[in-house]
Design a protein around this motif. Structure first.
Motif, PDB file in Angstrom:
ATOM      1  N   LEU A 106      37.254 -20.150 -35.225  1.00 25.16           N
ATOM      2  CA  LEU A 106      37.167 -20.360 -34.082  1.00 25.16           C
ATOM      3  C   LEU A 106      36.394 -19.299 -33.440  1.00 25.16           C
ATOM      4  CD1 LEU A 106      41.691 -20.031 -35.012  1.00 25.16           C
ATOM      5  CD2 LEU A 106      39.893 -22.008 -33.790  1.00 25.16           C
ATOM      6  N   THR A 107      36.320 -19.788 -32.207  1.00 24.61           N
ATOM      7  CA  THR A 107      35.692 -18.671 -31.629  1.00 24.61           C
ATOM      8  C   THR A 107      35.795 -17.016 -31.123  1.00 24.61           C
ATOM      9  OG1 THR A 107      36.835 -19.376 -29.421  1.00 24.61           O
ATOM     10  CG2 THR A 107      34.600 -20.849 -30.157  1.00 24.61           C
ATOM     11  N   HIS A 108      36.382 -17.007 -31.978  1.00 23.99           N
ATOM     12  CA  HIS A 108      36.916 -15.447 -31.513  1.00 23.99           C
ATOM     13  C   HIS A 108      35.817 -14.573 -32.512  1.00 23.99           C
ATOM     14  CE1 HIS A 108      40.539 -16.513 -34.528  1.00 23.99           C
ATOM     15  NE2 HIS A 108      40.202 -14.795 -34.722  1.00 23.99           N
ATOM     16  N   HIS A 109      35.872 -15.337 -33.440  1.00 23.07           N
ATOM     17  CA  HIS A 109      35.459 -14.846 -34.785  1.00 23.07           C
ATOM     18  C   HIS A 109      33.322 -15.145 -34.456  1.00 23.07           C
ATOM     19  CE1 HIS A 109      38.727 -14.411 -37.582  1.00 23.07           C
ATOM     20  NE2 HIS A 109      38.585 -13.644 -37.372  1.00 23.07           N
ATOM     21  N   ALA A 110      33.336 -16.313 -34.563  1.00 21.91           N
ATOM     22  CA  ALA A 110      32.210 -16.482 -33.671  1.00 21.91           C
ATOM     23  C   ALA A 110      31.832 -15.674 -32.919  1.00 21.91           C
ATOM     24  CB  ALA A 110      31.651 -18.307 -33.467  1.00 21.91           C
ATOM     25  N   ASP A 111      32.198 -15.314 -31.584  1.00 20.81           N
ATOM     26  CA  ASP A 111      32.237 -14.560 -30.766  1.00 20.81           C
ATOM     27  C   ASP A 111      31.403 -12.981 -31.541  1.00 20.81           C
ATOM     28  OD1 ASP A 111      31.343 -12.891 -28.058  1.00 20.81           O
ATOM     29  OD2 ASP A 111      32.399 -13.655 -27.976  1.00 20.81           O
ATOM     30  N   MET A 112      32.210 -12.333 -32.419  1.00 21.53           N
ATOM     31  CA  MET A 112      31.674 -11.201 -33.869  1.00 21.53           C
ATOM     32  C   MET A 112      30.433 -11.417 -33.636  1.00 21.53           C
ATOM     33  SD  MET A 112      36.052 -10.937 -34.452  1.00 21.53           S
ATOM     34  CE  MET A 112      37.137 -10.678 -33.331  1.00 21.53           C
ATOM     35  N   ALA A 113      30.486 -12.700 -34.783  1.00 23.93           N
ATOM     36  CA  ALA A 113      29.253 -12.257 -34.924  1.00 23.93           C
ATOM     37  C   ALA A 113      27.993 -12.493 -34.513  1.00 23.93           C
ATOM     38  CB  ALA A 113      29.309 -13.779 -36.664  1.00 23.93           C
ATOM     39  N   PHE A 114      28.521 -13.274 -33.216  1.00 27.75           N
ATOM     40  CA  PHE A 114      26.573 -13.486 -32.605  1.00 27.75           C
ATOM     41  C   PHE A 114      27.017 -11.998 -31.792  1.00 27.75           C
ATOM     42  CE2 PHE A 114      27.086 -13.170 -27.565  1.00 27.75           C
ATOM     43  CZ  PHE A 114      25.142 -13.605 -27.143  1.00 27.75           C
ATOM     44  N   ALA A 115      27.635 -10.761 -31.096  1.00 21.91           N
ATOM     45  CA  ALA A 115      27.670  -9.839 -30.951  1.00 21.91           C
ATOM     46  C   ALA A 115      26.931  -8.351 -31.839  1.00 21.91           C
ATOM     47  CB  ALA A 115      29.323  -9.383 -30.576  1.00 21.91           C
ATOM     48  N   LEU A 116      27.188  -9.294 -33.220  1.00 20.52           N
ATOM     49  CA  LEU A 116      26.424  -8.250 -34.029  1.00 20.52           C
ATOM     50  C   LEU A 116      25.117  -8.663 -34.499  1.00 20.52           C
ATOM     51  CD1 LEU A 116      30.297  -8.180 -36.371  1.00 20.52           C
ATOM     52  CD2 LEU A 116      28.825  -5.842 -34.305  1.00 20.52           C
ATOM     53  N   GLY A 117      24.892  -8.990 -33.707  1.00 15.18           N
ATOM     54  CA  GLY A 117      23.464 -10.114 -33.879  1.00 15.18           C
ATOM     55  C   GLY A 117      23.207 -11.028 -34.992  1.00 15.18           C
ATOM     56  N   ARG A 118      24.661 -11.408 -34.774  1.00 19.49           N
ATOM     57  CA  ARG A 118      24.139 -12.602 -36.839  1.00 19.49           C
ATOM     58  C   ARG A 118      24.951 -14.422 -35.999  1.00 19.49           C
ATOM     59  NH1 ARG A 118      24.189  -7.845 -38.660  1.00 19.49           N
ATOM     60  NH2 ARG A 118      24.303  -8.482 -40.693  1.00 19.49           N
ATOM     61  N   GLY A 119      24.220 -14.757 -34.629  1.00 18.35           N
ATOM     62  CA  GLY A 119      24.563 -15.665 -33.775  1.00 18.35           C
ATOM     63  C   GLY A 119      23.747 -16.987 -34.467  1.00 18.35           C
ATOM     64  N   GLU A 120      22.244 -16.281 -35.009  1.00 16.52           N
ATOM     65  CA  GLU A 120      21.471 -17.876 -35.748  1.00 16.52           C
ATOM     66  C   GLU A 120      22.106 -18.067 -36.432  1.00 16.52           C
ATOM     67  OE1 GLU A 120      17.485 -16.748 -35.165  1.00 16.52           O
ATOM     68  OE2 GLU A 120      17.169 -16.989 -33.445  1.00 16.52           O
ATOM     69  N   GLY A 121      22.933 -16.516 -37.410  1.00 11.99           N
ATOM     70  CA  GLY A 121      23.327 -17.317 -38.609  1.00 11.99           C
ATOM     71  C   GLY A 121      24.687 -18.322 -39.066  1.00 11.99           C
ATOM     72  N   ILE A 122      25.345 -18.794 -37.671  1.00 10.50           N
ATOM     73  CA  ILE A 122      26.078 -18.946 -38.019  1.00 10.50           C
ATOM     74  C   ILE A 122      26.134 -20.024 -38.600  1.00 10.50           C
ATOM     75  CG2 ILE A 122      28.350 -19.455 -36.211  1.00 10.50           C
ATOM     76  CD1 ILE A 122      28.269 -17.434 -34.162  1.00 10.50           C
ATOM     77  N   THR A 123      26.936 -20.637 -40.063  1.00  7.82           N
ATOM     78  CA  THR A 123      27.046 -22.330 -39.875  1.00  7.82           C
ATOM     79  C   THR A 123      28.390 -23.531 -39.293  1.00  7.82           C
ATOM     80  OG1 THR A 123      28.264 -21.628 -41.926  1.00  7.82           O
ATOM     81  CG2 THR A 123      26.690 -20.882 -41.912  1.00  7.82           C
ATOM     82  N   ALA A 124      29.067 -22.927 -38.844  1.00 14.26           N
ATOM     83  CA  ALA A 124      30.180 -23.852 -38.612  1.00 14.26           C
ATOM     84  C   ALA A 124      31.183 -23.459 -37.406  1.00 14.26           C
ATOM     85  CB  ALA A 124      31.394 -24.421 -39.796  1.00 14.26           C
ATOM     86  N   LEU A 125      31.727 -24.425 -36.496  1.00 16.13           N
ATOM     87  CA  LEU A 125      32.170 -23.470 -35.235  1.00 16.13           C
ATOM     88  C   LEU A 125      33.057 -24.959 -35.305  1.00 16.13           C
ATOM     89  CD1 LEU A 125      32.682 -21.848 -32.644  1.00 16.13           C
ATOM     90  CD2 LEU A 125      31.129 -23.353 -31.793  1.00 16.13           C
ATOM     91  N   HIS A 126      34.273 -24.442 -34.537  1.00 18.43           N
ATOM     92  CA  HIS A 126      35.811 -25.421 -34.205  1.00 18.43           C
ATOM     93  C   HIS A 126      34.763 -26.248 -32.728  1.00 18.43           C
ATOM     94  CE1 HIS A 126      38.781 -27.712 -32.035  1.00 18.43           C
ATOM     95  NE2 HIS A 126      39.056 -26.824 -31.686  1.00 18.43           N
ATOM     96  N   ALA A 127      34.400 -27.358 -32.563  1.00 21.68           N
ATOM     97  CA  ALA A 127      34.280 -27.520 -31.410  1.00 21.68           C
ATOM     98  C   ALA A 127      32.724 -27.204 -30.935  1.00 21.68           C
ATOM     99  CB  ALA A 127      35.342 -28.197 -30.358  1.00 21.68           C
ATOM    100  N   PRO A 128      31.660 -27.326 -31.922  1.00 24.77           N
ATOM    101  CA  PRO A 128      30.319 -26.752 -31.351  1.00 24.77           C
ATOM    102  C   PRO A 128      29.425 -27.286 -30.548  1.00 24.77           C
ATOM    103  CG  PRO A 128      30.059 -28.748 -32.981  1.00 24.77           C
ATOM    104  CD  PRO A 128      31.786 -28.129 -32.449  1.00 24.77           C
ATOM    105  N   GLU A 129      30.106 -28.493 -29.777  1.00 22.42           N
ATOM    106  CA  GLU A 129      29.431 -28.369 -28.552  1.00 22.42           C
ATOM    107  C   GLU A 129      30.080 -28.335 -27.185  1.00 22.42           C
ATOM    108  OE1 GLU A 129      26.298 -30.257 -28.677  1.00 22.42           O
ATOM    109  OE2 GLU A 129      26.499 -30.448 -30.998  1.00 22.42           O
ATOM    110  N   TYR A 130      31.345 -28.364 -27.447  1.00 22.51           N
ATOM    111  CA  TYR A 130      32.165 -28.057 -25.975  1.00 22.51           C
ATOM    112  C   TYR A 130      31.937 -26.134 -25.890  1.00 22.51           C
ATOM    113  CZ  TYR A 130      36.582 -26.463 -23.134  1.00 22.51           C
ATOM    114  OH  TYR A 130      37.360 -26.239 -22.376  1.00 22.51           O
ATOM    115  N   TYR A 131      31.636 -25.435 -26.901  1.00 19.19           N
ATOM    116  CA  TYR A 131      32.236 -23.791 -27.482  1.00 19.19           C
ATOM    117  C   TYR A 131      30.562 -23.192 -26.950  1.00 19.19           C
ATOM    118  CZ  TYR A 131      37.291 -23.819 -27.440  1.00 19.19           C
ATOM    119  OH  TYR A 131      38.110 -23.996 -27.215  1.00 19.19           O
TER     120      TYR A 131
END
Length: 391
Positions: A72-97
Motif C-alpha cells: 500500500l502507498t502509505h508504506h511506499a511513501d515512507m520508503a521514498f521519504a527515507l531515501g529508498r525510492g529507487e529500492g521499492i520492488t512492488a506496489l499496488h497499482a504502480p502506474e496509477y500511483y
C-alpha cells in the motif's frame, strides 16, 4: 519458483523475527486491541537495529534494508521519504500511483520518483516474493493473510527464507484484525508508524527533520483554525463515472483522515454515512456540503473539469451548496505517507479555510500548483533535502 531451497537459512542479514511485542518503547499514545503499549528501540545508522511494530513484534537488522517490498502507498511513501525510492520492488497499482504521486513530487526540487513498471502487489504471489528477494516486506502480514491463498505459515516462510515483515495497515481506520492476529494488535498514527520504519532503516535523522516540518505545519494550522461553529460542512467523495459515488468520513481515527482530522471540518453527513458507503445525489443534496473534496482528483487520467461538469449538469447535484459556490476541490489519496500528508494538509487547509490560509488556486489539471513562497505552509526545499541528501 526461486531456486533457493526453502530449507536453507535466509541470506538476509537479519537476526531475529518474532511475534512478541516489546513493552514500553519509542512512541507513546498507541492503542490496540490488547491495550498494551507499542514501540521499539534502535541503534542509529542501522547497525544492529531492532524495532518492534505490531502485528509482527520485534524485528532486528544487521544492516539497513535497501530493497523494499510494499503493498500500500502509505508504506511506499515512507520508503521514498527515507531515501529508498529507487529500492521499492512492488506496489499496488504502480502506474496509477506513480502518476498521482508525481503530481506532488514535482514541487520538491531535485527529487524524482518512478514507480512505473513495478510488480503490482494488491494480491501478491508468494513465489514472486521469492523472486523479488527484497530486504524487507513493508506490509501488514495480518492484512496479507486475508488474501486468498495466504496463511500464517506462508508469512513465516517468507520471513525465514526471504526477509522479515514490518508494516501496519489496519491502522488505516482501526479495522478489526483477523482472529489469528487479534491479540495485542496495535494501532499507530501515520507519523508514529513512520518513526518506527525510520528506526528500522537507520534513518532517524531523516525522520526527525521531516517530523519537524510536520509539527511546524500543524502549529500553523492550529493557530489559524476558526471556531468550530464557523467551519464549513464538508464531504469527501470519489467516483469513476459520477454515477456510483462513494463517500468517506473526515475525522474518524486512523491515518486515512490524517489530512482532514487536524483541520476539523464539520461532517456534512453528521455521522450518518459510513466511510466507503455509496450515496446518490439526493443523499448528497440532503447533506448539502459547503465543500466537496474529490478523492483522486489530482490523478493525471482523472478529469476534474469533467467531474465538475457532471455535478453542474445534474438537476439534483446542481443545488448542492458546494456545487453552486464552485467549491469542488481535488484530493490525492487516503493511503498517504508522510510526504503526501504534508501536501494534503496544506491543500486541504486552503480548500476549507481560504481566509485563514490563503486560497487554493483554480486547479483543473497538471502538477500541484506552484504556490508563491509566501503562500506555502511548509518548506519544500527542506523536505527535498531530507529525502535526497544525508541529514
Amino acid at each position: 519458483m526461486s531456486q533457493r531451497s526453502r530449507d536453507e537459512p535466509t541470506r538476509r542479514e537479519y537476526v531475529k523475527y518474532g511475534t512478541t511485542v516489546l513493552a514500553g518503547g519509542l512512541l507513546a499514545g498507541c492503542t490496540g486491541g490488547g491495550g498494551s503499549d507499542g514501540g521499539g528501540s534502535g541503534e542509529q545508522d542501522g547497525a544492529g537495529t531492532t524495532v518492534s511494530m505490531s502485528p509482527v513484534g520485534e524485528v532486528s537488522f544487521e544492516s539497513p534494508p535497501e530493497t523494499v517490498f510494499t503493498r500500500l502507498t502509505h508504506h511506499a511513501d515512507m520508503a521514498f521519504a527515507l531515501g529508498r525510492g529507487e529500492g521499492i520492488t512492488a506496489l499496488h497499482a504502480p502506474e496509477y500511483y506513480d502518476g498521482l504521486w508525481n503530481q506532488f513530487v514535482e514541487r520538491l526540487p531535485g527529487v524524482s520518483l518512478d514507480w512505473s513498471g513495478l510488480y503490482s502487489s494488491w494480491e501478491p504471489d508468494k513465489e514472486t516474493l521469492y523472486e523479488l528477494d527484497s530486504d524487507v516486506h513493508l506490509a501488514d502480514p495480518a492484512w496479507v493473510t486475508q488474501i486468498e491463498g495466504w496463511t500464517r505459515e506462508d508469512i513465516d516462510e517468507i520471513a525465514e527464507n526471504v526477509a522479515p515483515w514490518l508494516g501496519n495497515s489496519l491502522s488505516d481506520r482501526h479495522q478489526e484484525p483477523p482472529t489469528a492476529w487479534a491479540e495485542g494488535y496495535e494501532y499507530y498514527s501515520l507519523w508514529e508508524q513512520f518513526e518506527l520504519v525510520a528506526t528500522a532503516f537507520g534513518e532517524t535523522a531523516r525522520f526527525e527533520e521531516l517530523a519537524a516540518v510536520y509539527e511546524e505545519l500543524l502549529a500553523t494550522i492550529d493557530s489559524g483554525l476558526p471556531p468550530e461553529e464557523q467551519r464549513p460542512t464538508a464531504a469527501m467523495i470519489s467516483s469513476g463515472d459520477m454515477e456510483t459515488i462513494y463517500a468517506y468520513t473526515l475525522s474518524n481515527p486512523g491515518f486515512l483522515t490524517a489530512h482532514t482530522r487536524p483541520l476539523g471540518p464539520r461532517d456534512a453527513f453528521e455521522g450518518a454515512v459510513d466511510s466507503g458507503a455509496t450515496v446518490d445525489y439526493e443523499t448528497l443534496l440532503e447533506a448539502d456540503p459547503e465543500v466537496i473534496l474529490f478523492l483522486g482528483g489530482m490523478e493525471p487520467e482523472t478529469s476534474l473539469p469533467d467531474t465538475r461538469a457532471a455535478l453542474e449538469s445534474n438537476p439534483v447535484a446542481t443545488e448542492i451548496a458546494a456545487v453552486r459556490e464552485g467549491r469542488v476541490y481535488p484530493q490525492g489519496a487516503r493511503y498517504q505517507g508522510p510526504i503526501l500528508n504534508l501536501f494534503q494538509l496544506e491543500m486541504t487547509a486552503k480548500q476549507l479555510y481560504p481566509e485563514a490560509f490563503g486560497e487554493w488556486p483554480a486547479y483543473e489539471e497538471g502538477p500541484y500548483p506552484e504556490l508563491p513562497a509566501e503562500e506555502r505552509l511548509f518548506d519544500r526545499e527542506r523536505v527535498a533535502r531530507a529525502i535526497a541528501e544525508e541529514v
